[in-house]
Design a protein around this motif. Sequence first.
Motif, short mmCIF file in Angstrom:
data_model
loop_
_atom_site.label_atom_id
_atom_site.label_comp_id
_atom_site.label_asym_id
_atom_site.label_seq_id
_atom_site.Cartn_x
_atom_site.Cartn_y
_atom_site.Cartn_z
N THR A 1 111.32 -62.81 4.80
CA THR A 1 111.84 -62.08 6.06
C THR A 1 113.71 -61.37 5.58
N VAL A 2 113.30 -60.10 5.77
CA VAL A 2 115.00 -59.45 4.79
C VAL A 2 115.68 -59.16 6.49
N GLU A 3 117.21 -59.89 6.11
CA GLU A 3 118.03 -59.44 7.89
C GLU A 3 118.42 -58.59 6.75
N LEU A 4 119.43 -58.32 7.82
CA LEU A 4 120.63 -56.95 7.98
C LEU A 4 121.62 -57.20 8.69
N ASN B 1 107.55 -47.68 16.44
CA ASN B 1 107.79 -46.61 14.86
C ASN B 1 107.40 -45.40 15.33
N ARG B 2 108.08 -44.43 15.70
CA ARG B 2 107.22 -42.83 16.42
C ARG B 2 107.12 -42.25 15.09
N ALA B 3 106.10 -41.46 14.95
CA ALA B 3 106.00 -40.70 14.07
C ALA B 3 107.14 -39.05 13.54
N ASP B 4 107.34 -39.19 12.02
CA ASP B 4 107.53 -38.34 11.67
C ASP B 4 107.59 -36.84 12.24
N PRO B 5 109.11 -36.75 13.21
CA PRO B 5 109.28 -35.55 14.19
C PRO B 5 108.96 -34.17 13.25
N ARG B 6 109.05 -34.53 12.38
CA ARG B 6 108.89 -33.50 11.32
C ARG B 6 107.28 -32.98 10.95
N ALA B 7 106.50 -33.88 11.25
CA ALA B 7 104.78 -34.33 11.01
C ALA B 7 104.32 -33.39 12.14
N SER B 8 102.94 -33.16 11.14
CA SER B 8 102.43 -32.41 12.52
C SER B 8 101.62 -33.40 13.51
N SER B 9 101.30 -33.05 13.93
CA SER B 9 100.91 -33.95 15.67
C SER B 9 99.59 -34.38 15.24
N ALA C 1 109.98 -58.24 7.52
CA ALA C 1 108.99 -58.32 6.23
C ALA C 1 109.53 -58.50 5.31
N VAL C 2 109.25 -59.00 3.91
CA VAL C 2 109.23 -58.33 2.82
C VAL C 2 108.80 -57.11 3.08
N ALA C 3 107.05 -57.79 2.86
CA ALA C 3 106.45 -56.36 2.86
C ALA C 3 107.00 -55.62 3.45
N LYS C 4 107.49 -55.35 4.80
CA LYS C 4 107.27 -54.26 5.32
C LYS C 4 108.72 -52.93 4.54
N VAL C 5 109.69 -53.84 4.99
CA VAL C 5 110.73 -53.50 3.54
C VAL C 5 109.82 -51.75 2.63
N ALA C 6 108.80 -52.81 2.10
CA ALA C 6 108.61 -52.01 0.85
C ALA C 6 108.01 -50.55 1.31
N GLN C 7 106.89 -50.88 2.32
CA GLN C 7 106.74 -50.04 3.25
C GLN C 7 107.84 -49.23 3.27
N ALA C 8 109.01 -49.78 3.99
CA ALA C 8 109.60 -48.54 4.28
C ALA C 8 110.23 -47.90 3.33
N ALA C 9 110.16 -48.22 2.10
CA ALA C 9 111.37 -47.43 1.10
C ALA C 9 109.98 -46.91 0.30
N GLY C 10 108.41 -46.68 0.71
CA GLY C 10 107.43 -45.48 -0.19
C GLY C 10 107.32 -46.72 -1.38
N GLN C 11 106.88 -48.24 -1.01
CA GLN C 11 106.43 -48.66 -2.64
C GLN C 11 105.46 -49.91 -2.45
N VAL D 1 117.72 -51.42 10.28
CA VAL D 1 119.01 -51.05 11.74
C VAL D 1 117.20 -50.57 13.11
N GLU D 2 116.31 -49.75 13.23
CA GLU D 2 115.49 -49.92 13.97
C GLU D 2 114.74 -50.56 13.86
N SER D 3 114.94 -51.95 13.97
CA SER D 3 113.30 -52.75 13.95
C SER D 3 114.26 -53.88 15.36
N PRO D 4 113.33 -54.54 15.72
CA PRO D 4 114.20 -56.03 16.57
C PRO D 4 114.69 -56.77 15.40
N GLY D 5 116.36 -56.69 15.95
CA GLY D 5 116.98 -57.90 15.72
C GLY D 5 118.04 -57.44 14.11
#
Length: 919
Positions: free
Chosen positions: A905-908, A766-774, A863-873, A855-859
């Motif tokens: 788990t949420v599956e796309l 999970n790479r950091a946002d390329p627009r973020a400072s290193s 996890a439901v909690a990670k979906v919330a993290q990705a959503a910023g919630q 899309v970027e996650s394996p398979g």
Amino acid sequence: MTLAGNELFEQATLARLKRLLNKQTSESAVYGIQVPGEPSWSGAAEQTHQGVDVRFVCCESVLAIHMALADWQDQTGQDQTGQDQPGQDQQRRRALVLITNRTDSELGPGVLARLENAKLYSISHKALLETALGTQTDKAIFRPENSWLTRMLTELYAAGRMNARTGGGFTLEQAHNQALSARLGLARDELDAHSLLRTLLRPGVRQDWADMDAEQRRGLVEVIARAVGEPAKAMLTLAERGKDPLTELLVVDALLRAERTEPEHAKAILGAYQYSRELLGSEEITKEHLREAADKAVELVKSTPAGENEQWAEQRNRADKLLSEFAAETLAVHSDVLPSGFGQRLERLARELDTRSLEHAQQHHDSEHGEQRTRLLRVRNALRLRKWLASNPDTTVDSVGDGLRAHANELAWVDRAINHVITGGDPSPAVAATLRETAAEAQRVRREIDLAFGKRLAAGMDAPPGSIVPVEDFARRVLQPLGKTDERRVLLIVLDGMSGAVAAELAEEIIKKRRDTLREVVRDETGQREALLAAFPTTTRYSRSSLFAGRLVEGDRHDERNNFRRLWNHRKPEVFHKNQATTQDGGELDSELVAAIHGNGDEDDTRNDTVAVVLNTIDEALTDGRESNGGSWTLDDIPMLNALLRHAESDQRTVVLVSDHGHVPHHETELRSANNADARWRSGGEAEHPDEIVLRGKRMLAGDEAVFATTEAIRYGKRAAGYHGGAALAEVAIPLLVLHPVSAELPKGWYERPHDEQPQWWHEQNRADPRASSTRQSPETAERSEKTSRSTQQDTRARQNQPQDPQIPFDELEPSTTDTLGEQLVRTQAFQAAHKQGTRAPRHDVFAAVIDALVESPGQRLAVAKVAQAAGQANRNPRGLVSMLTKVLNRDGYAVLRLTEHNQTVELDEALLREQFLF
């Protein structure tokens, strides 16, 4: 090698001689017998055959032949032409047999004229082998192209190095096996590139190979090449030159790899190398063959089992030195196995601290064990810290509960990474500098969080606990309900002094090794862990005593046992401290402990419902120096823990791993000497520095009030490997891990925690946002980006009922620099129409972020909690979020998103998403 003295040769010589004697017409004759080796005769020198008296004489030189002929002339009276002189006794026939390894040309016409029929008779290799091996010997062995083989076999037989045979034919394959075994100690069926390289490592084998007859060596090379492949020729040519092929080919590997990216430099060095090794000019050894041979050498080194990584150390170090001799030491970076190459990769990783450099460094075969694993782990954790810093972490703490949850679910990993990075340094100055700088910046931010937590703690010491669990309420609110569920028996393991960082590391290993039998469960449906609030001071005397007593109390181990029993109104629990839990030699678990877990084997169930064991390994490490010498904890570091887990599995017990307080490692702390002071707190007085707080109230058990350190940077007592007793989050937050049998139903009110539930920045992929400072900007210049939600430090329950953020039209967002699938989706008319129909549907950018994360996650599963993290919630009812997402995306009953694994788990379904919205 003495061939003529061999019994086989003498038999063949006598058989040939008898045929010659049958044709002898003169009374006296001289026969020359040529042998391929040193002439020798072990039989009687004077013998009689076919009525002829025969004398056998061995002649190692032409002079010896002349002397034998002169002696024969004196005894027989022959003249120089070989004719008998008058008056000579001619009643018995005589013959002289000269056994020699000289050739016709060496003897000259004069000597040849004295020999019968003026020629030397040779004993052929074919005759010798057929005599030895039988007439059924494969005729292919005697073909002209195999002349090297017949000579080699003859020599081997003469030297007694041929395996004895009885009956049957002797095939060409068996002949090759004999030759391979004799020269290399290998059978053809066990011959491959790796075994050949291993064999050629031995200097004696290489010397024998170099000393071989050139024709025989060439023949054997072809046999080996047919079995191993053409690259074997490069290996054997290097051995012929006296070189160790494995070492040399590790150099070739680095040069050939470098040639792809640094052709001008590497090509010239490769040419010089080939010239010096006499590999140029041979059409049989092409660059492709060198490439394949080098690949085999690298495969051999990389196939070394874990724990045996020093097996090829000598060869790898010599290869490094050889590269230096060619002024090509910088090219070692292209090698997967050379020590200096790993060092160069590690320095590159330290400079760049990105995922690609990490993957490159990890290609080195030693990167998973030994010293190189330790070095790589430090830099890997520096990369994680850099990504955490780049995420602009929130240093505010809204409540004590916020701080505890943040530590249990994120900051414990930060502490873990810092401890790895800062412990031990690195031999490379460049790497060491990166480690120091990254750790210092991470420590600075962590101290800001600790300072903010300390203020909340001082202001709310006696506030109602709310959703957090104080250590004195642990038994009543967690342990007892868990044990009552389905009459589940519990094994409570108290790891004295275990911090959240240590708990996170141990949990990973336990779940990885015992995934088939144990699963981690939590009380939060989002999958987040919880931490208990320690008593103050955060030491064993107060906090552990309160844990076992179920109330705030001061005590010792004897009090703990009695107080714990008073808490239960069913079968009495049992508490075992370290010295009671093992046998006297510290080996197996004590029989009383085993009986408490499993019972005595009687018909009546004598097992204890709740068994508690106290292990002091971690706490003791804070004084004996172990914590400062290594930044990692494993199950092997706590031997009894492994044994306890095995017994718990066997008895199908739920395992509760908890501490009584955490600790902070020692990293260049400032000593502030004071009277009536312990390591991390001092009695009375006022806080004199910003990193100190005064705690007072009912949870303060050592007097009415005291001053506590709020960061790891200070101490009041003598120097140690680590400390506890203070008010830093790592000391106050007591980690809680609950491991439930996989075969049993989940306890009521508990949820399975995904095994890979870790902060996003912890995973390298999970790479950091390329627009973020290193690197994190200073507080004076940092412009905080607007956040769509609070981080994991926020209180979940306090915010579940807040209104949704106002809807922001997607086309008003800042234009994206990429064209991701999520961004494509939310711009479609089909999505926007479906979104308008959704009640309280999340913003467009939330949908885009979730889809891209899946899309970027394996398979394409998260996890439901990670979906919330990705959503910023992260802390806003993740299941409710997923429900709203599915209402918009799952049109007409088609499941673009679906919940699996018991709704964890949420599956796309990407293909269905594209069909529904993009086509």
